[in-house]
Write a protein that holds these residues in place. Structure first.
Motif, PDB file in Angstrom:
ATOM      1  N   ALA A   1      -2.662 -29.855  26.654  1.00  0.00           N
ATOM      2  CA  ALA A   1      -2.055 -29.010  27.686  1.00  0.00           C
ATOM      3  C   ALA A   1      -0.987 -28.105  27.077  1.00  0.00           C
ATOM      4  CB  ALA A   1      -1.466 -29.876  28.794  1.00  0.00           C
TER       5      ALA A   1
ATOM      6  N   ILE B   1       8.197 -29.518  22.078  1.00  0.00           N
ATOM      7  CA  ILE B   1       8.686 -30.700  21.344  1.00  0.00           C
ATOM      8  C   ILE B   1       7.593 -31.763  21.382  1.00  0.00           C
ATOM      9  CG2 ILE B   1      10.573 -32.351  21.045  1.00  0.00           C
ATOM     10  CD1 ILE B   1      12.141 -30.670  23.100  1.00  0.00           C
ATOM     11  N   SER B   2       7.177 -32.210  20.196  1.00  0.00           N
ATOM     12  CA  SER B   2       6.080 -33.179  20.144  1.00  0.00           C
ATOM     13  C   SER B   2       6.351 -34.301  19.158  1.00  0.00           C
ATOM     14  CB  SER B   2       4.791 -32.458  19.732  1.00  0.00           C
ATOM     15  OG  SER B   2       3.753 -33.396  19.615  1.00  0.00           O
TER      16      SER B   2
ATOM     17  N   SER C   1     -12.921 -38.317  18.557  1.00  0.00           N
ATOM     18  CA  SER C   1     -13.945 -39.368  18.709  1.00  0.00           C
ATOM     19  C   SER C   1     -15.340 -38.835  18.426  1.00  0.00           C
ATOM     20  CB  SER C   1     -13.886 -39.949  20.128  1.00  0.00           C
ATOM     21  OG  SER C   1     -13.966 -38.908  21.081  1.00  0.00           O
TER      22      SER C   1
ATOM     23  N   ALA D   1       4.170 -32.403  29.541  1.00  0.00           N
ATOM     24  CA  ALA D   1       2.775 -32.536  29.090  1.00  0.00           C
ATOM     25  C   ALA D   1       2.705 -33.719  28.133  1.00  0.00           C
ATOM     26  CB  ALA D   1       2.324 -31.249  28.414  1.00  0.00           C
ATOM     27  N   THR D   2       3.230 -34.854  28.607  1.00  0.00           N
ATOM     28  CA  THR D   2       3.363 -36.020  27.725  1.00  0.00           C
ATOM     29  C   THR D   2       2.094 -36.866  27.647  1.00  0.00           C
ATOM     30  OG1 THR D   2       4.437 -37.098  29.601  1.00  0.00           O
ATOM     31  CG2 THR D   2       5.885 -36.316  27.840  1.00  0.00           C
ATOM     32  N   GLY D   3       1.061 -36.515  28.413  1.00  0.00           N
ATOM     33  CA  GLY D   3      -0.216 -37.219  28.275  1.00  0.00           C
ATOM     34  C   GLY D   3      -0.117 -38.715  28.548  1.00  0.00           C
ATOM     35  N   ALA D   4      -0.775 -39.485  27.715  1.00  0.00           N
ATOM     36  CA  ALA D   4      -0.884 -40.923  27.977  1.00  0.00           C
ATOM     37  C   ALA D   4      -0.920 -41.681  26.663  1.00  0.00           C
ATOM     38  CB  ALA D   4      -2.165 -41.179  28.755  1.00  0.00           C
TER      39      ALA D   4
ATOM     40  N   ILE E   1     -13.959 -44.155  25.260  1.00  0.00           N
ATOM     41  CA  ILE E   1     -13.679 -44.428  23.840  1.00  0.00           C
ATOM     42  C   ILE E   1     -14.738 -45.370  23.292  1.00  0.00           C
ATOM     43  CG2 ILE E   1     -12.076 -45.674  22.286  1.00  0.00           C
ATOM     44  CD1 ILE E   1     -10.947 -42.981  22.905  1.00  0.00           C
TER      45      ILE E   1
ATOM     46  N   LEU F   1      10.079 -41.537  30.872  1.00  0.00           N
ATOM     47  CA  LEU F   1      11.307 -40.724  30.785  1.00  0.00           C
ATOM     48  C   LEU F   1      11.766 -40.247  32.161  1.00  0.00           C
ATOM     49  CD1 LEU F   1      10.373 -38.400  27.765  1.00  0.00           C
ATOM     50  CD2 LEU F   1      12.049 -40.255  27.755  1.00  0.00           C
TER      51      LEU F   1
ATOM     52  N   HIS G   1      -8.870 -35.935  31.711  1.00  0.00           N
ATOM     53  CA  HIS G   1      -9.907 -35.176  31.004  1.00  0.00           C
ATOM     54  C   HIS G   1      -9.395 -33.821  30.539  1.00  0.00           C
ATOM     55  CE1 HIS G   1     -13.088 -38.061  31.687  1.00  0.00           C
ATOM     56  NE2 HIS G   1     -12.422 -38.337  32.792  1.00  0.00           N
TER      57      HIS G   1
ATOM     58  N   ASP H   1     -10.586 -30.739  30.384  1.00  0.00           N
ATOM     59  CA  ASP H   1     -10.703 -29.516  31.183  1.00  0.00           C
ATOM     60  C   ASP H   1      -9.520 -29.389  32.146  1.00  0.00           C
ATOM     61  OD1 ASP H   1     -12.413 -27.237  32.184  1.00  0.00           O
ATOM     62  OD2 ASP H   1     -12.310 -28.422  34.020  1.00  0.00           O
TER      63      ASP H   1
END
Ligand code: FAD
Ligand code: NDP
Length: 426
Positions: free
Chosen positions: A15, A36-37, A50, A120-123, A173, A266, A313, A315
């Protein structure tokens, strides 16, 4: 000590990359945007990890799959960020965020302030320890979420050529890694608790097609049971997997794919959370006006279904990022996010796409002993979901369009007979 930006993207995954591209398309001046990542590399297309990354021949490696190549857009290398005056703060974890003061604190002790924050910290991958099991630290037990994990998996595969792998989990996965392991000539057994693979999406009929295909590639299935413990050698390497049904599988390598948890910690107590994610409105805006959230972490209104969802996902990560940036930069012009859920996978020579929702009655169509088949889901008389394996570009577009239209379906038998033609002519 601290720096100040107008826009800060927290997280440097899919993202983040698509948001950065959209910010530049909308003319954000140099010096105003910072990403920041925690990851040490610029945003990349995570799905590659994958698939292409695990291939034995000509595997995909960075910089070839930086975002936004997955959507046939520009490839954003570190040089691109520099040229556009975007500050990329890599290898840096954000430790805390104060959304009222509009400040972040990094693990390196820097304070960064912003006017607008895009989360956009995802998982993160769920660990076996969270189910009361031990062993995740062993060098031949692999998870797959980021580049470091993927490198670890490649190394582990290389040191067990011709050996035995156990794949724990029958989701995305599990399915994609099992295929990659088999392509690397490793003997694979998949273990999962459900009666068939991809239980949350596939019908038993669809699942049995893929399971038979996997079996034809030498992959074995142990279903309806879970891991109970590992056997270790004196170096702490796993040598076997004990299952709750009493059986024991020899293992030179274990791959674990048992789901994820969104990275929301956070923001607990600061933003409204719902369904395990950060709740946003149709502009991808959280309960605090200056904070937006996108991708895996966001729970957003899916207009088509009239309810909020969290989707994991790529998209969605791409499109929600784009929409949030539009809403940030041109709030009066941007409408509500109107998203058609889209999932896909590619394994061996197979390739499927799914659009919409898989509730209601499933109507299968096509040739399940051939290469092209699918299913529609009918709920309250309307088609609301479509799955297709082995379709052409036009056929995938047709099922997407049909699903978005939610057409009335009166006769399920007729729908079954029409099959793909229904979507092509709707
Ligand atoms: P992510 O891409 O996960 O990015 C989150 C970023 O935030 C990471 O860089 C992380 O390090 C960073 N971060 C988190 N917390 C902090 C913090 N405190 N400080 C600093 N940085 C932080 N989807 C599909 O539709 N099709 C596929 O084929 C597919 N394949 C996949 C294959 C793999 C191996 C994986 C793991 C996922 C796959 N997905 C696929 C899912 C898809 O990749 C995700 O939905 C997508 O990456 C989500 O994007 P995101 O930006 O929300 O999160
Ligand atoms: P999934 O949620 O897809 O699947 C997890 C699987 O593990 C399910 O079969 C689940 O069963 C099973 N499981 C849960 N707990 C246990 C346990 N204790 N022992 C054994 N099995 C267990 O997650 P994945 O880990 O496969 O994928 C992680 C993320 O990566 C997801 O967000 C996914 O969307 C994304 N991804 C997407 C891809 C794609 O879209 N093509 C490809 C690769 C990853 P149950 O359903 O009963 O909980």
């Amino acid at each position: 000590m601290g720096r100040a930006f107008v826009y800060v993207i927290l997280g440097g995954g899919v993202a983040a990359g698509y948001a950065a591209l959209e910010f530049t398309k909308r003319g954000v001046p140099p010096g105003e945007l910072c990403i920041i990542s925690e990851e040490p590399v610029a945003p990349y297309e995570r799905p590659a990890l994958s698939k292409g990354f695990l291939l034995p021949e000509s595997p995909a490696r960075l910089p070839s799959f930086h975002t936004c190549v997955g959507a046939n857009e520009e490839r954003l290398t570190p040089k691109w960020y520099k040229e556009h005056g975007i500050e990329l703060v890599l290898g840096t974890r954000v430790k805390s965020v104060d959304v009222r003061r509009k400040k972040l604190l990094t693990a390196t002790g820097e304070t960064i302030s912003y006017k607008i924050l895009l989360i956009a910290t995802g998982a993160r991958a769920l660990k076996l320890e969270e189910f009361g099991l031990n062993g995740s630290e062993a060098e031949n037990v692999c998870y797959l979420r980021d580049l470091a994990d993927a490198n670890g998996l490649v190394n582990a595969m290389q040191s067990c050529a011709g050996g035995n792998a156990v794949v724990i989990g029958g989701g995305y996965i599990g399915m994609e890694c099992a295929a990659s392991l088999a392509i690397n000539k490793i003997n694979v057994t998949m273990v999962f608790p459900e009666v068939h693979c991809m239980a949350r999406l596939f019908t038993p009929k669809i699942a049995s097609y893929y399971e038979e295909y996997y079996q034809s590639k030498g992959i074995k299935f142990t279903k309806g049971t879970v891991l109970s413990s590992f056997e270790f050698d004196s170096n702490g390497k796993v040598t076997a997997v004990n299952l709750r049904d009493g059986s024991c599988l020899p293992a030179d390598l274990v791959v674990v794919g048992i789901g994820i948890r969104p990275n929301t910690s956070l923001f607990e107590g600061q933003l409204t959370l719902e369904k395990g994610g950060i709740k946003v409105n149709g502009k991808l805006q959280t309960s605090i006006d200056s904070v937006y959230a996108v991708g895996d972490v966001a729970v957003f209104p899916v207009k088509l279904f009239g309810e909020t969802r969290r989707l994991e996902h790529v998209d969605l990560a791409r499109k929600s990022a784009k929409h949030a940036v539009a809403a940030i930069m041109e709030p009066e012009k941007s409408g509500e996010f109107d998203y058609l859920p889209f999932f896909y996978s590619r394994v061996f020579g197979l390739s499927w796409q799914f659009y919409g929702d898989n509730v209601g009655e499933a109507v299968h169509f096509g040739d399940f002993s051939g290469t092209t088949f699918g299913a529609y889901w009918i709920s309250k008389g309307h088609l609301i979901g479509s799955f297709l394996e082995g379709g052409t570009k036009e056929e995938y577009e047709a099922i997407a369009t049909a699903t978005r239209l939610k057409p009335l379906v009166e006769d399920l038998v007729e729908l079954e007979q029409q099959g793909l033609n229904f979507a092509l002519t709707v």
